[in-house]
Design a protein around this motif. Structure first.
Motif, PDB file in Angstrom:
ATOM      1  N   ASN A  12     -11.820 -32.710  -3.865  1.00 22.76           N
ATOM      2  CA  ASN A  12     -11.368 -31.283  -3.563  1.00 22.76           C
ATOM      3  C   ASN A  12     -10.443 -31.278  -2.717  1.00 22.76           C
ATOM      4  N   SER A  67      -3.744 -34.561  -5.881  1.00 17.54           N
ATOM      5  CA  SER A  67      -4.404 -33.588  -6.580  1.00 17.54           C
ATOM      6  C   SER A  67      -5.853 -33.837  -7.041  1.00 17.54           C
ATOM      7  N   LYS A  68      -6.689 -33.054  -7.308  1.00 18.57           N
ATOM      8  CA  LYS A  68      -8.114 -33.273  -7.484  1.00 18.57           C
ATOM      9  C   LYS A  68      -8.103 -34.458  -8.771  1.00 18.57           C
ATOM     10  N   GLY A  69      -9.120 -35.623  -8.404  1.00 16.08           N
ATOM     11  CA  GLY A  69      -9.016 -36.811  -9.258  1.00 16.08           C
ATOM     12  C   GLY A  69      -8.271 -37.774  -9.000  1.00 16.08           C
ATOM     13  N   ARG A 116      -2.036 -35.258 -14.540  1.00 15.79           N
ATOM     14  CA  ARG A 116      -3.067 -34.380 -13.949  1.00 15.79           C
ATOM     15  C   ARG A 116      -2.809 -33.308 -13.451  1.00 15.79           C
ATOM     16  N   LYS A 117      -1.633 -32.955 -12.764  1.00 15.52           N
ATOM     17  CA  LYS A 117      -1.371 -31.962 -12.041  1.00 15.52           C
ATOM     18  C   LYS A 117      -0.936 -30.876 -12.997  1.00 15.52           C
ATOM     19  N   LYS A 119      -2.152 -30.648 -15.859  1.00 19.45           N
ATOM     20  CA  LYS A 119      -3.197 -30.126 -16.483  1.00 19.45           C
ATOM     21  C   LYS A 119      -3.929 -29.130 -15.755  1.00 19.45           C
ATOM     22  N   GLN A 120      -4.032 -29.210 -14.362  1.00 20.11           N
ATOM     23  CA  GLN A 120      -4.727 -28.613 -13.399  1.00 20.11           C
ATOM     24  C   GLN A 120      -4.179 -27.269 -12.892  1.00 20.11           C
ATOM     25  N   GLN A 124      -7.605 -21.968 -15.002  1.00 20.64           N
ATOM     26  CA  GLN A 124      -8.928 -22.434 -15.079  1.00 20.64           C
ATOM     27  C   GLN A 124     -10.099 -21.011 -14.689  1.00 20.64           C
ATOM     28  N   SER A 127     -13.884 -21.167  -9.700  1.00 19.97           N
ATOM     29  CA  SER A 127     -15.035 -22.017  -9.492  1.00 19.97           C
ATOM     30  C   SER A 127     -16.148 -21.588  -8.511  1.00 19.97           C
TER      31      SER A 127
END
Length: 144
Positions: A12, A67-69, A116-117, A119-120, A124, A127
């Motif tokens: 996170n 980034s997350k992940g 990934r960045k 995509k994020q 979204q 949360s």
């Protein structure tokens, strides 16, 4: 002196991840997850979650790169600080402070991180995960 070494992923990055200390130094905080040796009832490793805080140039670089992940290796130490919460209660806060040199090693290519960045960055749904409470960042030479 103790040393913390683990590999895992960024779990996170809070909305308030980038900040400044009272002395004006840049700070960056994120959460890190790695498997522990403790197994659950299905025989799978139990995840361990840690807060991570970095400062200065290292914070600027991490804020731009992680980034997350993101899979990373962290080498550093566990820092414990006391603070007073909003209700006036004394609390203890622990976080991982990566070493200034070689404290965070990226375990993926720049291309994979960029994908990934991107995509994020796509819209979204909000949360439902509760936000973690962090005390104000402080410089290492400030008293507890």
């Amino acid at each position: 002196m103790q040393e913390f070494i683990a590999y895992g992923r960024v779990s996170n990055i809070p909305d308030t991840a980038v900040g400044r200390t009272s002395n004006g130094h840049v700070s960056f905080k994120f959460d890190f997850v790695c498997d522990s040796s403790l197994l659950d009832d299905k025989g799978k490793p139990t995840p361990s979650f840690f807060h991570v805080q970095v400062y200065g140039k290292q914070a600027e670089l991490m804020a731009q790169s992680l980034s997350k992940g993101s899979p990373i290796l962290i080498k550093g130490e566990i820092i414990q600080r006391s603070y007073t919460d909003d209700l006036g209660q004394q609390r203890t806060y622990q976080y991982i402070a990566p070493a200034l040199h070689g404290g965070i090693t990226f375990l993926e290519t720049k291309e994979a991180a960029l994908k990934r960045k991107q995509k994020q960055a796509a819209p979204q749904p909000p949360s439902t995960q509760a936000q973690q409470n962090y005390p104000e960042p402080m410089d290492a030479d400030e008293p507890f």
